[in-house]
Design an enzyme around this catalytic site. Structure first.
Site, short mmCIF file in Angstrom:
data_model
loop_
_atom_site.label_atom_id
_atom_site.label_comp_id
_atom_site.label_asym_id
_atom_site.label_seq_id
_atom_site.Cartn_x
_atom_site.Cartn_y
_atom_site.Cartn_z
N HIS A 95 47.52 23.95 30.36
CA HIS A 95 46.97 24.49 31.71
C HIS A 95 46.02 23.56 32.17
O HIS A 95 45.42 22.69 31.87
CB HIS A 95 46.30 25.70 31.38
N GLU A 97 43.19 24.03 33.63
CA GLU A 97 41.65 24.12 33.18
C GLU A 97 41.57 23.19 31.83
O GLU A 97 40.63 22.60 31.82
CB GLU A 97 41.29 25.46 33.04
N GLU A 167 52.15 25.47 38.35
CA GLU A 167 50.87 26.10 39.01
C GLU A 167 49.97 25.01 39.72
O GLU A 167 49.19 24.11 39.35
CB GLU A 167 50.00 26.35 37.58
N GLY A 173 43.16 30.64 40.99
CA GLY A 173 41.93 31.41 40.86
C GLY A 173 41.17 31.37 42.41
O GLY A 173 39.81 31.55 42.61
N SER A 212 47.15 32.59 41.91
CA SER A 212 46.70 33.55 42.71
C SER A 212 48.07 34.46 43.18
O SER A 212 48.19 35.16 44.17
CB SER A 212 46.06 33.15 43.98
C1 PEP Z 1 46.44 30.74 35.65
O1 PEP Z 1 45.05 30.38 35.27
O2 PEP Z 1 47.34 30.40 35.14
C2 PEP Z 1 46.46 31.52 37.09
C3 PEP Z 1 47.73 31.50 37.75
O3 PEP Z 1 45.38 32.01 37.57
P1 PEP Z 1 45.11 33.06 38.87
O4 PEP Z 1 46.45 34.03 38.75
O5 PEP Z 1 43.96 33.67 38.74
O6 PEP Z 1 45.45 32.06 39.94
#
Ligand code: PEP
Length: 250
Positions: A95, A97, A167, A173, A212
């Site tokens: 991920h 993060e 992503e 986020g 998001s």
């Molecule tokens: C995620 O953390 O994988 C993600 C997609 O977060 P969000 O949907 O809040 O953007």
């Protein structure tokens, strides 16, 4: 025909009570989801509770991270065998993060991916570019590098029992979603890159979009030919919102 997967990534959110209520809400509405597979990735400490509430239901569960090591003196880490003890079906690896806040590089992500697969669980491999990288025009280069690390370590066949989540970091986020066209372009690139090595693996590979995604934009994203579900952060903390996305996925 690929079966879409919608997976919630709860991140570091929730309590015993809120999780009980959230899963109760999801289970109440899960019967309205026709074909999509659904999963939630919970903080480690709630996996026991989550497994007890979801066992026997159509909702699978998993973790958000795992150690690359088998066992031993790694204080604070969690091994794949521990996740197996809680019957996790999925583990998120790489991920953004984890990559940006905890310094996980491509080689480490590939090692975690290998551990998860070897333990018979499905890795959800996250890839995606930062805003800076998109603006520099190197989105495909970045995504290719992230994927290649796993292909080099494990071979293309490994993707037959894995999920990839595209992503874009700038969309996570932030409330800023990739347009369906932007997302589709990268999804098609990923599938094409895999197809160059193995057409059948590419055709069967579930590629989720994450960033998001919510009830109001899920349908148009999921209508794209190479978008096979979503990895959902914020919107997965609300049962009604999460179910709307699941229903849009099939
Ligand atoms: C995620 O953390 O994988 C993600 C997609 O977060 P969000 O949907 O809040 O953007």
């Amino acid at each position: 025909m690929r079966k879409s997967l919608v997976a919630g990534n709860w991140k570091m959110n929730g309590s015993r009570d809120s999780i009980r209520a959230l899963l109760g809400g999801i289970l109440d509405g899960i019967g309205e989801v026709n074909t999509a597979s659904v999963a939630v990735c919970a903080p480690f400490v709630y996996l026991q509770q989550v497994s007890e509430q979801l066992v026997g239901s159509p909702v699978a569960w998993g973790a958000q991270n795992v150690s690359e090591h088998e066992k031993g003196a790694f204080t604070g880490e969690i091994a794949v065998s521990m996740l197996q003890d809680f019957n996790c079906g999925y583990v998120i690896v790489g991920h953004s993060e984890r990559r940006s806040l905890y310094g996980e590089d491509d080689a480490l992500v590939a090692a975690k991916f290998a551990r998860v697969r070897a333990a018979g669980m499905t890795p959800i491999l996250c890839v995606g570019e930062t805003l800076e990288e998109r603006e520099a025009g190197i989105t495909e280069k970045v995504v290719a590098r992230q994927l290649q690390a796993v292909l080099d370590a494990e071979g293309v066949g490994a993707l037959a029992d894995a999920v990839v989540a595209y992503e874009p970091v700038w969309a996570i986020g932030t409330g800023k979603t990739a347009s369906p066209e932007q997302a589709q372009e990268v999804h098609a690139f990923i599938r094409g890159m895999i197809a160059a090595q193995d057409a059948a693996v590419a055709e069967g590979l579930v590629i989720q979009y994450g960033g998001s995604m919510k009830g109001t934009n899920a349908a148009e994203l999921l209508a794209q030919p190479d978008i096979d579900g979503g990895l959902i952060g914020g919107a997965s903390l609300d049962a009604a919102e999460f179910l709307t996305i699941c229903k849009a996925a099939g």
